[in-house]
Design an enzyme around this catalytic site. Structure first.
Site, PDB file in Angstrom:
ATOM      1  N   PRO A  22       0.694  -1.127   0.101  1.00  0.00           N
ATOM      2  CA  PRO A  22       0.048   0.125  -0.084  1.00  0.00           C
ATOM      3  C   PRO A  22       0.965   1.295   0.053  1.00  0.00           C
ATOM      4  CG  PRO A  22      -0.546  -1.564   1.831  1.00  0.00           C
ATOM      5  CD  PRO A  22       0.734  -1.954   1.103  1.00  0.00           C
ATOM      6  N   LYS A  23       0.468   2.331  -0.589  1.00  0.00           N
ATOM      7  CA  LYS A  23       1.120   3.497  -0.718  1.00  0.00           C
ATOM      8  C   LYS A  23       0.325   4.606   0.231  1.00  0.00           C
ATOM      9  CE  LYS A  23       2.816   6.998  -3.827  1.00  0.00           C
ATOM     10  NZ  LYS A  23       2.515   8.481  -2.693  1.00  0.00           N
ATOM     11  N   PHE A  24       1.182   4.835   1.483  1.00  0.00           N
ATOM     12  CA  PHE A  24       0.438   5.564   2.303  1.00  0.00           C
ATOM     13  C   PHE A  24       0.334   6.993   2.005  1.00  0.00           C
ATOM     14  CE2 PHE A  24       1.056   1.545   4.529  1.00  0.00           C
ATOM     15  CZ  PHE A  24      -0.067   1.604   5.658  1.00  0.00           C
TER      16      PHE A  24
END
Length: 298
Positions: A22-24
């Protein structure tokens, strides 16, 4: 410490030997644990240790001569809040301790570049990931490894469901890949409402810009006024304006005005050449584009 970057893709990469994270929605942060202390470095190279005393204290648990790459986020109401991260990043040293109590930061680590003095950047990602998990799981929050999967179907589910938690999209890496310092060796798949836009001007004054005037990469190229800038972004834009010299106000004719949603046409100060900003925007009608960050890495 030069960090790895990612090239944007329009569809989810699939195939053997790929990992998905996931790209926070936070601030890129390198954690450098020396034999005596901790240094926190932003992607630009700026030292921001004083802004995040809670993370610096937690990182003292790491072995000496260890370097992590990751994202600092602030959770609020069940999702990451980028505005709160900006507030933390812009805090003075005196204010940072108070904010650390009210708005505690979390560190989503996605790579280990050095471990106990051993440079790992040439090792394959799969090996670095295993070492990262072994290092951080016993420590627990606020230092945590980001989730990872090699299953593209699970990654697609993450992409569809995690935006409610403030996740921007996915980062895709090859399992056999060395750390691509300073290069766009990774891939990123963002949700369609997050995109880069040209910053052709700003409202307000050179010392206190209030909003940016944007030309989006889709639509009729009509300049749009963004939502009000956060304090951190105002400071960053003011610094960019000062560096290139304050531009005079754009003349009043309608051809030199921008559309402010709900306010009609407003004059603005031009920027030439334009800057680039990452914005979140869903409609030309409502709400106005939200500026997430200036893109100084292009």
């Amino acid at each position: 410490m030069r960090v790895a970057l990612a090239a944007a893709v329009r569809t989810l990469p699939r195939g053997a030997g790929l990992a998905y994270e996931p790209k926070f929605d936070g601030h890129r942060l390198v954690v450098l644990r020396s034999a005596t202390d901790v240094t926190l470095q932003a992607r630009s190279g700026r030292i921001v240790t004083s802004a995040f005393p809670d993370l610096a204290a937690a990182a003292l648990q790491l072995p000496a001569d260890t370097v992590l790459d990751g994202e600092v986020v602030v959770w609020h109401a069940g999702r990451t809040d980028f505005a709160l991260v900006q507030r933390r990043a812009a805090a003075t040293a005196a204010r940072a301790a108070v904010l650390a109590q009210r708005l505690p930061a979390s560190y989503a680590a996605f790579d280990v570049l050095e471990l106990a003095g051993l440079d790992l950047r040439a090792r394959p990602y799969e090996r670095r990931r295993a070492l990262l998990v072994d290092l951080l799981l016993p420590l627990g929050p606020p230092l945590q490894p980001v989730p990872m999967t090699t299953d593209p179907e699970l990654a697609a589910t993450w992409y569809d469901t995690l935006p409610a938690s403030g996740i921007e999209g996915l980062v895709v890496k090859r399992l056999d890949q060395a750390y691509p310092a300073g290069r766009r060796g990774w891939q990123k798949l963002r949700h369609t409402d997050v995109r880069d836009a040209a910053v052709v001007g700003y409202t307000g004054t050179p010392r206190r810009p209030l909003a940016l005037v944007l030309v989006l990469p889709v639509g009729d190229e009509t300049p749009l006024v963004s939502s009000p800038l956060s304090a951190a972004l105002r400071s960053e834009v003011a610094a960019e304006v000062a560096a290139r010299g304050a531009a005079p106000p754009t003349p009043a004719p309608a051809t030199a005005t921008a559309t402010a949603i709900g306010l009609g046409e407003v004059p603005y100060r031009a920027l030439d050449p334009p800057l680039t900003a990452e914005v979140r925007h869903t409609s030309t009608r409502h709400p106005p584009p939200e500026v997430l960050r200036l893109r100084t890495d292009l």
